[in-house]
Scaffold this active site. Structure first.
Site, PDB file in Angstrom:
ATOM      1  N   GLU A 148     132.668  55.206 131.900  1.00 38.32           N
ATOM      2  CA  GLU A 148     132.547  56.512 132.508  1.00 38.32           C
ATOM      3  C   GLU A 148     132.560  57.635 131.460  1.00 38.32           C
ATOM      4  O   GLU A 148     131.848  58.619 131.591  1.00 38.32           O
ATOM      5  CB  GLU A 148     133.685  56.714 133.511  1.00 38.32           C
ATOM      6  CG  GLU A 148     133.259  57.548 134.703  1.00 38.32           C
ATOM      7  CD  GLU A 148     134.410  57.785 135.660  1.00 38.32           C
ATOM      8  OE1 GLU A 148     135.391  57.010 135.632  1.00 38.32           O
ATOM      9  OE2 GLU A 148     134.340  58.756 136.417  1.00 38.32           O
ATOM     10  N   ASP A 149     133.363  57.509 130.432  1.00 37.96           N
ATOM     11  CA  ASP A 149     133.619  58.636 129.532  1.00 37.96           C
ATOM     12  C   ASP A 149     133.047  58.511 128.126  1.00 37.96           C
ATOM     13  O   ASP A 149     133.177  59.436 127.326  1.00 37.96           O
ATOM     14  CB  ASP A 149     135.135  58.863 129.392  1.00 37.96           C
ATOM     15  CG  ASP A 149     135.787  59.207 130.724  1.00 37.96           C
ATOM     16  OD1 ASP A 149     135.049  59.654 131.619  1.00 37.96           O
ATOM     17  OD2 ASP A 149     137.002  59.023 130.849  1.00 37.96           O
TER      18      ASP A 149
END
Ligand code: MN
Length: 491
Positions: A64-65
């Protein structure tokens, strides 16, 4: 039981990969971001989770990051780890997705399904998510106050009950108390002090009771461990709310735990304790013969001593104790060992009955993935047997008892909102105040400054919270000679 040692080289490699991926990122605490995945790793290790789960825990925020892709993870660490990381990512994006949608309709249900599917794929996804939440709570002080409150509230409403459903007792207590401290700091301190004072004043008599019980059990040659159990602040808060704030009605403020070798000894110990002290009427609960829904087992009995002290005893075996504290994590571990042993012998082992809902969830998830139709209402996912979860238009989760109505929802948000309700939109459509809310609904309350609370609303609420707020307002607004009709509130 000796644990199969996770392959440390593989785990070390995962740490290196995560370090590189999160390079240059920082947490709100000012620390390098990698501190967080490493803390999640440690928690999962403490819970005795398997190697793939630990690795997925280390990598849980990378997809996600960071620039790392699911493909990269699959290549480096295999299918199973990628599967878990994907599940954790889906779980958070399913929730974030709730915040973005502007047209409510099909997207809502889909997002809810995605959430359930992500959960159902592999229960270890949920365990990683719980470890993630635990560390975020432990470091919550770094966030701005409004975020603190929001995360703490969501934890009390969703994650602590979830830990309870999985019988992870230690986790439930830590999540609940950490959150409650942010949700209601004053009440937290007040109750914490109350527990301390009460325990202090009970110390002496408790010591005497411990000595008496120890002597009696020894005489009967029962092997045992005896320890005190301190009630958590949040569970005391909830009990007090149930008993009109009467602390004297809370009998398990001080409890003694007797841990013995086997089930027979549990009942022997119960008999011995009852021969020493007078058991209180209706306060004997045999959760060994009839386990709680989450699989919790123990015998509880509340007794009155000769000096008129009230004490609760909890009697259980070592295995029961282990399961009560670590729950799913513990049984996951035992079952994994059993599974491997039995697999070698060519046997197929099923999960214990109390965990069958996990199998059911997994089967449903598989069906949904294959595109088969599933009637979600028939699904007995008893994670929260008597609760529904609905959403604000912004995607915040609100839990309510089954059968709750829009006014219950409105008063839960804020009494200012409750007082000024003129209408409700459910899943984007105009609805009415008699409509019972359903699992996954997105509820938007329409208000007007000119609206005032109505006595007739008492028929359109079921929660005691909304009822007491409303009664309070009606008393303020109505003339004193106005009679407010009495209505039954469902619990
Ligand atoms: Mn995280």
């Amino acid at each position: 039981m000796v644990q199969k040692k996770p392959d440390s080289a593989r785990i070390e490699h995962a740490v290196e990969v995560a370090k590189k991926a999160h390079e240059g990122q920082f947490r709100k605490t000012g620390e390098p971001y990698i501190v967080h995945p490493l803390a999640v790793k440690k928690i999962l290790e403490e819970w005795g989770m398997d190697e793939d789960t630990i690795i997925a825990g280390i990598l849980h925020d990378t997809v996600e990051d960071t620039d790392l892709t699911l493909e990269d993870i699959k290549k480096e660490f295999g299918e199973s780890v990628a599967f878990l990381v994907d599940g954790v990512t889906k779980l958070s994006t399913a929730r974030n997705g709730m915040r973005d949608i502007d047209t409510y309709l099909p997207a809502t249900k889909d997002n809810f399904l995605r959430l359930m599917i992500a959960l159902g794929d592999d229960i270890r996804v949920l365990i990683i998510k719980l470890a993630d939440r635990l560390h975020n709570l432990r470091t919550l002080s770094a966030l701005p106050p409004d975020k603190q409150k929001k995360i703490a509230k969501e934890t009390l409403e969703v994650f602590a009950p979830l830990a309870d459903r999985l019988n992870m007792g230690l986790l439930r207590v830590e999540l609940a108390d950490l959150s409650f401290k942010y949700v209601d700091p004053r009440r937290f301190e007040e109750l914490k002090k109350l527990i301390e004072t009460r325990n202090k004043s009970a110390e002496k008599s408790l010591k005497k009771i411990e000595e008496e019980v120890t002597a009696a059990l020894k005489k009967e040659k029962i092997k045992f461990q005896l320890s005190g159990r301190v009630k958590s602040v949040y569970s005391l808060h909830k009990k007090l709310a149930k008993y009109d704030q009467n602390i004297n009605a809370v009998y398990d403020l001080t409890a003694l735990r007797v841990i013995v070798e086997d089930v027979t000894d549990c009942y022997l110990a119960l008999g011995i304790i009852h021969s020493l002290y007078t058991p209180m009427n209706g306060r004997i609960k045999d959760y060994i013969a009839m386990p709680k829904q989450n699989g919790y087992q123990s015998i509880h009995t509340t007794v009155i001593t000769k000096d008129k002290h009230v004490v609760e005893f909890q009697i259980r075996t070592k295995e029961m104790h282990e399961y009560a504290e670590r729950g799913l994590a513990a049984s996951f571990y035992y079952n994994e060992q059993k599974l491997t042993e039995n697999y070698k012998k060519g046997k197929i082992e099923h999960l214990p009955t109390n965990l069958l809902w996990i199998t059911e969830l997994q089967m449903t998830a598989a069906k949904l993935r294959e595109g088969k139709k599933v009637d979600l209402k028939k699904l007995k996912i008893n994670l929260f047997a008597d609760k529904i979860f609905v959403y604000t238009p912004k995607g915040d989760i609100i839990d309510l008892p089954k059968g709750a109505l829009p006014l219950d929802f409105a008063y839960r948000l804020h009494s200012e909102i409750g007082d000024h309700v003129v209408g409700v939109k459910i899943n984007g459509k105009m609805s009415n105040l008699n409509k019972r809310l359903e699992q996954g609904d997105i509820v938007e309350i329409l208000t007007s400054k000119n609206q005032t609370p109505k006595t007739s609303w008492l028929d359109r609420i079921i929660t005691s919270h909304a009822r007491s707020k409303l009664l309070h307002r009606l008393n303020l607004i109505n003339r004193p000679d106005d009679v407010i009709p009495k209505h039954k509130t469902k619990k």
